[in-house]
Design a protein around this motif. Sequence first.
Motif, PDB file in Angstrom:
ATOM      1  N   UNK A 218       0.828  -1.202   0.000  1.00 48.18           N
ATOM      2  CA  UNK A 218       0.000   0.000   0.000  1.00 48.18           C
ATOM      3  C   UNK A 218       0.858   1.247   0.000  1.00 48.18           C
ATOM      4  N   UNK A 219       0.249   2.363   0.320  1.00 52.96           N
ATOM      5  CA  UNK A 219       0.956   3.633   0.299  1.00 52.96           C
ATOM      6  C   UNK A 219       0.230   4.634   1.169  1.00 52.96           C
ATOM      7  N   UNK A 220       0.946   5.689   1.478  1.00 52.54           N
ATOM      8  CA  UNK A 220       0.330   6.851   2.109  1.00 52.54           C
ATOM      9  C   UNK A 220       0.645   8.047   1.223  1.00 52.54           C
ATOM     10  N   UNK A 221       0.532   9.234   1.724  1.00 53.51           N
ATOM     11  CA  UNK A 221       0.730  10.424   0.903  1.00 53.51           C
ATOM     12  C   UNK A 221       2.145  10.535   0.353  1.00 53.51           C
ATOM     13  N   UNK A 222       3.146  10.070   1.121  1.00 51.89           N
ATOM     14  CA  UNK A 222       4.538  10.287   0.716  1.00 51.89           C
ATOM     15  C   UNK A 222       5.326   9.021   0.421  1.00 51.89           C
ATOM     16  N   UNK A 223       4.793   7.861   0.748  1.00 55.38           N
ATOM     17  CA  UNK A 223       5.608   6.658   0.639  1.00 55.38           C
ATOM     18  C   UNK A 223       4.825   5.453   0.142  1.00 55.38           C
TER      19      UNK A 223
END
Length: 185
Positions: A103-108
């Motif tokens: 998965x991911x978040x806003x920056x990674x």
Amino acid sequence: MNRVPRILWTVATARRRGPVAPGEVAVLPLRVLPNDIDFAWHMNNGVYFTMADLGRIDLAIRSGWGLAQVRRRVAPVVMQETMTFRSSLQPLQAYELHTVIAGWDRVSVFFEQRFVADGQVSAQTLVRMRFLQRGKGVDTDRLWPMLGMTPPPSHVPEWAKGWGDGTRLPSPREDAPAGPPPFWG
């Protein structure tokens, strides 16, 4: 350590293992080599992280976004990683490294990787990576179109969502002098 030959082997043989779509698991067959072992006569814990790098390289090539990274001059860098060990890998033992975008978040972007021997998970790692272009971070809302891919659904483990909060270091542009222990305070 034999990193360069293994990287070259991974790159040269990636297409032979077939394409991998976003969200699919890339499986890389490996073997514990004599220079992977330590004094306890099993694969050294640091080698697991090196092999995990190979798994992410394999996934990038087989998914097609590795070439887009090179063309766009986007470089992945590890922000955080953690490894949990269950059982040892022995000298000359064959195993598979399973790699998937978790998965991911806003920056990674988060990668889950499992070391599997005889159908059993031997170790598991979660790696959080940031992608840089010209030394600056590329947020994931810009990253996916740059790489020409539709991201798979994000399944970041709940415990990892605040992962960086308690372990964050100052930005490389800030001062971070080494002081006396305790370091985590």
